[in-house]
Design a protein around this motif. Structure first.
Motif, PDB file in Angstrom:
ATOM      1  N   ARG A  16       4.369  -2.333  13.163  1.00 32.41           N
ATOM      2  CA  ARG A  16       4.043  -0.935  13.443  1.00 32.41           C
ATOM      3  C   ARG A  16       5.252  -0.122  13.890  1.00 32.41           C
ATOM      4  NH1 ARG A  16       4.309   3.448  14.555  1.00 32.41           N
ATOM      5  NH2 ARG A  16       2.844   4.887  15.589  1.00 32.41           N
ATOM      6  N   PHE A  17       6.069  -0.645  14.781  1.00 34.92           N
ATOM      7  CA  PHE A  17       7.093   0.175  15.413  1.00 34.92           C
ATOM      8  C   PHE A  17       8.511  -0.092  14.911  1.00 34.92           C
ATOM      9  CE2 PHE A  17       3.624   0.020  18.533  1.00 34.92           C
ATOM     10  CZ  PHE A  17       3.426   1.380  18.736  1.00 34.92           C
ATOM     11  N   VAL A  18       8.784  -1.254  14.364  1.00 36.46           N
ATOM     12  CA  VAL A  18      10.142  -1.587  13.940  1.00 36.46           C
ATOM     13  C   VAL A  18      10.299  -1.488  12.429  1.00 36.46           C
ATOM     14  CG1 VAL A  18      11.929  -3.373  13.937  1.00 36.46           C
ATOM     15  CG2 VAL A  18      10.454  -3.084  15.944  1.00 36.46           C
TER      16      VAL A  18
ATOM     17  N   LEU B  29      -3.099   5.907   8.140  1.00 38.20           N
ATOM     18  CA  LEU B  29      -3.945   5.393   7.073  1.00 38.20           C
ATOM     19  C   LEU B  29      -4.117   3.871   7.105  1.00 38.20           C
ATOM     20  CD1 LEU B  29      -2.847   7.598   4.047  1.00 38.20           C
ATOM     21  CD2 LEU B  29      -4.823   7.870   5.545  1.00 38.20           C
ATOM     22  N   VAL B  30      -3.041   3.128   7.350  1.00 35.65           N
ATOM     23  CA  VAL B  30      -3.085   1.663   7.269  1.00 35.65           C
ATOM     24  C   VAL B  30      -3.135   1.026   8.659  1.00 35.65           C
ATOM     25  CG1 VAL B  30      -1.911  -0.391   6.380  1.00 35.65           C
ATOM     26  CG2 VAL B  30      -1.835   1.749   5.089  1.00 35.65           C
ATOM     27  N   TRP B  31      -2.332   1.540   9.575  1.00 37.87           N
ATOM     28  CA  TRP B  31      -2.239   0.924  10.891  1.00 37.87           C
ATOM     29  C   TRP B  31      -3.575   0.822  11.629  1.00 37.87           C
ATOM     30  CZ3 TRP B  31      -0.131  -2.370  13.848  1.00 37.87           C
ATOM     31  CH2 TRP B  31      -0.306  -2.312  15.232  1.00 37.87           C
ATOM     32  N   PRO B  32      -4.453   1.824  11.618  1.00 35.16           N
ATOM     33  CA  PRO B  32      -5.730   1.673  12.340  1.00 35.16           C
ATOM     34  C   PRO B  32      -6.541   0.459  11.882  1.00 35.16           C
ATOM     35  CG  PRO B  32      -5.365   3.965  11.778  1.00 35.16           C
ATOM     36  CD  PRO B  32      -4.312   3.190  11.061  1.00 35.16           C
ATOM     37  N   THR B  33      -6.518   0.179  10.581  1.00 36.99           N
ATOM     38  CA  THR B  33      -7.254  -0.991  10.091  1.00 36.99           C
ATOM     39  C   THR B  33      -6.578  -2.281  10.529  1.00 36.99           C
ATOM     40  OG1 THR B  33      -7.919   0.307   8.162  1.00 36.99           O
ATOM     41  CG2 THR B  33      -8.231  -2.065   8.044  1.00 36.99           C
ATOM     42  N   ILE B  34      -5.246  -2.309  10.438  1.00 39.49           N
ATOM     43  CA  ILE B  34      -4.523  -3.496  10.911  1.00 39.49           C
ATOM     44  C   ILE B  34      -4.766  -3.705  12.396  1.00 39.49           C
ATOM     45  CG2 ILE B  34      -2.236  -4.484  11.303  1.00 39.49           C
ATOM     46  CD1 ILE B  34      -1.269  -3.138   8.787  1.00 39.49           C
ATOM     47  N   ARG B  35      -4.716  -2.630  13.152  1.00 39.91           N
ATOM     48  CA  ARG B  35      -4.907  -2.726  14.606  1.00 39.91           C
ATOM     49  C   ARG B  35      -6.273  -3.305  14.943  1.00 39.91           C
ATOM     50  NH1 ARG B  35      -4.431   2.877  17.000  1.00 39.91           N
ATOM     51  NH2 ARG B  35      -6.452   3.064  15.942  1.00 39.91           N
ATOM     52  N   LEU B  36      -7.301  -2.837  14.257  1.00 39.55           N
ATOM     53  CA  LEU B  36      -8.638  -3.366  14.519  1.00 39.55           C
ATOM     54  C   LEU B  36      -8.723  -4.834  14.112  1.00 39.55           C
ATOM     55  CD1 LEU B  36     -11.467  -2.897  15.510  1.00 39.55           C
ATOM     56  CD2 LEU B  36     -12.077  -1.975  13.259  1.00 39.55           C
ATOM     57  N   GLY B  37      -8.049  -5.193  13.008  1.00 41.38           N
ATOM     58  CA  GLY B  37      -8.028  -6.601  12.605  1.00 41.38           C
ATOM     59  C   GLY B  37      -7.347  -7.475  13.636  1.00 41.38           C
ATOM     60  N   VAL B  38      -6.243  -6.967  14.202  1.00 42.22           N
ATOM     61  CA  VAL B  38      -5.549  -7.723  15.250  1.00 42.22           C
ATOM     62  C   VAL B  38      -6.437  -7.884  16.475  1.00 42.22           C
ATOM     63  CG1 VAL B  38      -3.592  -7.699  16.845  1.00 42.22           C
ATOM     64  CG2 VAL B  38      -3.264  -7.051  14.454  1.00 42.22           C
ATOM     65  N   LEU B  39      -7.125  -6.820  16.843  1.00 41.05           N
ATOM     66  CA  LEU B  39      -8.006  -6.889  18.016  1.00 41.05           C
ATOM     67  C   LEU B  39      -9.131  -7.885  17.811  1.00 41.05           C
ATOM     68  CD1 LEU B  39      -8.230  -3.122  19.058  1.00 41.05           C
ATOM     69  CD2 LEU B  39      -6.997  -4.970  20.211  1.00 41.05           C
TER      70      LEU B  39
ATOM     71  N   GLN C 221       0.823  -1.203   0.000  1.00 43.98           N
ATOM     72  CA  GLN C 221       0.000   0.000   0.000  1.00 43.98           C
ATOM     73  C   GLN C 221       0.862   1.259   0.000  1.00 43.98           C
ATOM     74  OE1 GLN C 221      -3.434   0.144   2.538  1.00 43.98           O
ATOM     75  NE2 GLN C 221      -3.648  -2.097   2.591  1.00 43.98           N
ATOM     76  N   ALA C 222       2.095   1.123   0.519  1.00 39.86           N
ATOM     77  CA  ALA C 222       3.078   2.219   0.429  1.00 39.86           C
ATOM     78  C   ALA C 222       2.485   3.550   0.850  1.00 39.86           C
ATOM     79  CB  ALA C 222       3.632   2.313  -0.998  1.00 39.86           C
ATOM     80  N   ALA C 223       1.715   3.524   1.915  1.00 46.30           N
ATOM     81  CA  ALA C 223       1.078   4.748   2.379  1.00 46.30           C
ATOM     82  C   ALA C 223       2.125   5.713   2.921  1.00 46.30           C
ATOM     83  CB  ALA C 223       0.062   4.428   3.467  1.00 46.30           C
ATOM     84  N   ALA C 224       1.983   6.984   2.561  1.00 44.09           N
ATOM     85  CA  ALA C 224       2.913   7.998   3.059  1.00 44.09           C
ATOM     86  C   ALA C 224       2.809   8.118   4.568  1.00 44.09           C
ATOM     87  CB  ALA C 224       2.618   9.328   2.386  1.00 44.09           C
ATOM     88  N   ASP C 225       1.618   7.923   5.068  1.00 41.73           N
ATOM     89  CA  ASP C 225       1.415   7.997   6.517  1.00 41.73           C
ATOM     90  C   ASP C 225       0.823   6.667   6.974  1.00 41.73           C
ATOM     91  OD1 ASP C 225       1.061   8.654   9.105  1.00 41.73           O
ATOM     92  OD2 ASP C 225      -0.210  10.401   8.770  1.00 41.73           O
ATOM     93  N   PHE C 226       1.688   5.664   7.079  1.00 40.06           N
ATOM     94  CA  PHE C 226       1.238   4.313   7.459  1.00 40.06           C
ATOM     95  C   PHE C 226       0.527   4.331   8.803  1.00 40.06           C
ATOM     96  CE2 PHE C 226       2.274   0.458   9.909  1.00 40.06           C
ATOM     97  CZ  PHE C 226       1.633  -0.500   9.129  1.00 40.06           C
ATOM     98  N   ARG C 227       1.048   5.146   9.728  1.00 37.62           N
ATOM     99  CA  ARG C 227       0.500   5.160  11.086  1.00 37.62           C
ATOM    100  C   ARG C 227      -0.953   5.582  11.103  1.00 37.62           C
ATOM    101  NH1 ARG C 227       3.130   9.033  15.542  1.00 37.62           N
ATOM    102  NH2 ARG C 227       2.226  10.549  14.107  1.00 37.62           N
TER     103      ARG C 227
END
Length: 787
Positions: free
Chosen positions: A380-382, A334-344, A326-332
């Motif tokens: 997310r962090f590394v 744009l993409v991370w919130p969806t991944i985070r909800l999927g993980v939850l 997805q190469a989002a300029a702002d991964f944190r």
């Protein structure tokens, strides 16, 4: 920003080092511990003790096949001699005449303490006359050759009575002086290991000792015969070792194959080796975290849990794929919130497995939670800081646009999804009688061919599968033996009436001390016995002087000390005693295996057996149906797993309602997942595949994996300008292919539980993506696709 990234990398390195230390020191098992309850009931505790310490858990059947009968007999005798000197075995029996002679000599020497017929009445003049008359009748029968050498010393026939009582089962056929199959093509040995059934390492050492001894025997055979004899082994110890080896080899083989296929897929997509290596970092981190947490939480990691680790590749790799493609300029943002909800959502689903009384499920739940959280946090962090050093990967915008056009056409046919629940319900109804497998044997990793060999060798060796055990308990060994003898009297009545075919009892091999004293006291002194003999022999064709050796033996028995377990050491009786008299955590248990007259016990016979065992309320005795109790245990696990899976699904729904703040958005996310689960269950039912507990876990995984796809489609619909739709679709397709590959490889596993998991999740993940796309609506419009 750099300081934060550096701190995240340092923390990751430290945690990896800790994880490596924990994993390196962890204990790995492949026995039945994953299928046994953490807090067993009294009946389940009995079952567990039998599975781990019972006679069946120690018994191995060894067969020698090939060459001629004489060569096999010679090899059998030499193998038995080598194994008998090995401390790993407490008993080795091949029907060898010398060993049988030693056992018979022991029985003869202690016949007056071992014979249940020794009573005061038997040694009255009337009792002696009746017993001697019976022996005279036997002298005139085909048994005469056996009775004649013993007649002067044992005119009352105590030895033959003991032998009859000790041999209720069918003895193996004999060829060239050793046990063999009825057709004479195999020489047979019964080997009892010293190690507990749950000690797989020791059982493996015992199996290897047999192979080494066999190799030495073969090497000593004459040239030309050394390659003709083959070794066959079976029994629970062999199965335990084979199961661990199969699981280990399957985990290594399938993990390697799955990783190789995913590497090829990602290389074809990325066309960048650094990007590929970084994509695998969250996967490796998650697997390490999962194993470490299970080792710390449970004390041992089961092989099935390691096999389940293959599935983590399929989901954990998704997170880094989303990051790179997805190469989002702002991964944190744009993409991370969806991944985070999927993980939850995944965590909510697997958290429902943690309270399971089934340790196997609880381990899988903890492994998944720890692994997915670790993989997501590393992504997310590394990974973002490391990603900046990777050159641009292949642009998949055009490929994503093509995917969008295909999915748009599929979405136009979304009305056909109405057929999914209809067809699934039809298949489930048609196979409702055989929908669920409720037998623990369905989880057996041992091949059907090996199981068939075990049944054949057991039948040939006269050692049929024991299903029913009468168990008498006591605080010490003497109390357990006394309880066993009292119970034996009630079971003997069932044998006489034909309700059961027979039973074994440790009290036959070592009577309680009180019983031995009573039998010894029943023996008259030499002068009194001589006088009673004179009266008893009146009118019989035998003179009293013939029985002088008999009088001497009785007098010696009156003066002899009672038998102890040490006296039985080295004999077949000692081995049988060790198998049937076991010490547990709450005292001693005497095991009385019960056999049927033919086939299996009828329900009426079982009822009478239970009534006989419960006839004395003061005695601590019970009947254990090994297969029935194991199947009930597993059936309880299955029912609990279904309830927990439903609870996990409910938790996911509640989480989505809270996170999305919209009932309609929640339904759009949940509906394709529910349809995928229904479709997979319907397909499995239509294919005649009974569902097991691992299918339930697989259905939960479909929801966990598929929720990521549905959430990204929901984000695209709710925020049409948040990122590139084509790249999002491309990332979902690649992530889905990685998941399908990982679980598809698992579906061809030789281990049933792993194959069940793979055959459930692979099609389920594919359908989850397809159904999510079909229900996405405006998210796939051409305008959005060009985004």
């Amino acid at each position: 920003m750099r300081r934060t990234a550096g701190a995240a990398t340092l923390i990751w390195v430290l945690l990896v080092l800790v994880g490596v230390v924990v994993v390196a020191r962890a204990t790995y098992v492949a026995d039945l511990s994953a299928f046994l309850p953490r807090t067993p009931s009294p009946q389940q505790r009995l079952l567990i003790e039998q599975l781990r310490e019972g006679p069946a858990a120690h018994l191995m059947i060894v067969a020698l096949q090939g060459a001629d009968a004489r060569t096999r007999a010679r090899a059998s005798t030499q193998l038995a001699r080598l194994l008998a000197s090995d401390p790993a075995f407490v008993a080795v029996n091949n029907g060898d005449a010398a060993r049988l002679a030693r056992d018979r000599e022991f029985l003869f020497r202690h016949r007056y303490l071992l014979s249940a017929d020794v009573t005061r009445q038997r040694f009255t003049a009337e009792g002696l006359r009746a017993a001697i008359s019976d022996s005279l009748d036997r002298l005139a029968s085909p048994e005469g050759l056996l009775v004649k050498p013993l007649f002067a010393r044992d005119p009352t026939g105590e030895l033959l009575g003991i032998i009859d009582s000790l041999g209720p089962g069918q003895a193996p056929h004999t060829t060239e002086g050793v046990w063999s199959s009825p057709d004479g093509t195999r020489a047979l040995l019964l080997v009892q290991t010293r190690a507990a059934g749950s000690d797989t390492d020791a059982q493996q050492a015992a199996c290897e000792a047999i192979r080494r001894a066999f190799a030495a025997v073969v090497a000593a055979l004459p040239e030309g015969q050394d390659g003709a004899v083959r070794l066959l082994m079976s029994g629970p110890p062999v199965f335990a070792v084979a199961a661990r080896a199969i699981i280990k080899s399957e985990v290594v083989r399938l993990s390697s194959l799955s990783a190789a296929l995913i590497v090829v897929l990602l290389l074809a997509v990325y066309r960048s080796l650094p990007a590929l290596l970084l994509t695998l970092v969250p996967v490796a981190s998650g697997a390490l975290a999962g194993v470490a947490c299970v080792a710390a939480g449970f004390g041992a990691v089961h092989g099935i849990t390691l096999g389940f680790g293959i599935t983590l590749i399929g989901e954990a790799v998704d997170y880094s794929i989303y990051l790179f493609i997805q190469a989002a300029a702002d991964f944190r943002h744009l993409v991370w919130p969806t991944i985070r909800l999927g993980v939850l959502t995944s965590v909510c689903g697997f958290a429902a497995l943690l309270p399971s009384a089934f340790p196997g499920l609880a381990q899988l739940g903890l492994y998944s939670i720890a692994g997915l959280i670790a993989a997501a946090l590393v992504t997310r962090f590394v990974l973002p800081a490391w990603r900046q050093r990777v050159h641009s990967i292949r642009d998949l915008t055009a490929a994503g646009a093509a995917v969008a056009r295909v999915l748009e056409r599929a979405a136009s046919a979304r009305a056909v999804l109405v057929l999914v629940p209809v067809l699934a319900a039809t298949a489930l109804y048609a196979h409702r009688g055989a929908l669920w497998s409720r037998e623990l044997a369905s989880l057996n990793p041992v091949s059907l061919a090996d199981q068939a060999l075990d049944e054949r060798l057991r039948a040939e060796a006269g050692a049929p599968e024991v299903r029913y055990l009468a168990i008498a308990s006591g605080p010490d060994r003497e109390a357990a033996l006394a309880a066993a003898q009292a119970l034996s009297e009630r079971l003997a009545a069932l044998v006489e009436s034909g309700v059961i075919g027979g039973f074994e009892s440790p009290a036959r091999f070592l009577p309680p001390l009180a019983t031995q004293s009573a039998r010894r006291d029943a023996l008259p002194a030499a002068p009194e016995l001589r006088a009673r003999l004179t009266t008893a022999l009146s009118g019989l064709p035998v003179r009293a002087a013939v029985f002088a050796p008999f009088i001497d033996d009785v007098e010696a028995a009156r003066q002899a000390p009672p038998l102890t377990p040490a006296d039985l050491a080295g004999t077949s009786l000692g081995a049988a005693l060790d198998a049937l008299l076991v010490k547990g955590s709450g005292g001693w248990s005497a095991l009385l295996p019960v056999s049927a007259t033919s086939g299996d016990l009828s329900s009426a016979a079982i009822a009478q057996l239970r009534a006989a065992v419960a006839a004395d309320p003061a005695a601590h005795a019970a009947v254990l149906d090994l297969k029935g109790e194991a199947d009930r245990l597993y059936s309880g696990y299955l029912s609990a797993a279904l309830r927990l899976a439903l609870a996990g699904f409910a938790a996911i729904v509640l989480l989505l309602v809270i996170a999305l703040r919209s009932l309609s958005r929640m339904l759009r996310v949940v509906l394709p997942l529910a349809l995928s689960v229904l479709a997979v269950v319907g397909l499995l039912a239509a294919a005649g595949r009974p569902l097991t507990i691992l299918h339930v876990v697989g259905l939960l995984l479909i929801v966990a994996v598929g929720s990521n796809y549905a959430l990204f489609f929901d984000r695209t619909r709710a925020q049409p300008h948040a990122g590139s739709v084509p790249r999002t679709l491309a990332s979902l397709l690649v992530a889905n292919l990685a998941t399908v590959v990982a679980f598809g490889v698992l579906a061809v596993s030789r281990v049933a539980v792993l194959a069940d998991l793979g055959s459930t999740v692979a099609p389920g993940a594919l359908l989850a993506l397809l159904f999510s796309a079909m229900l996405a609506g405006s998210a796939l419009r051409p305008g959005a696709a060009r985004g």
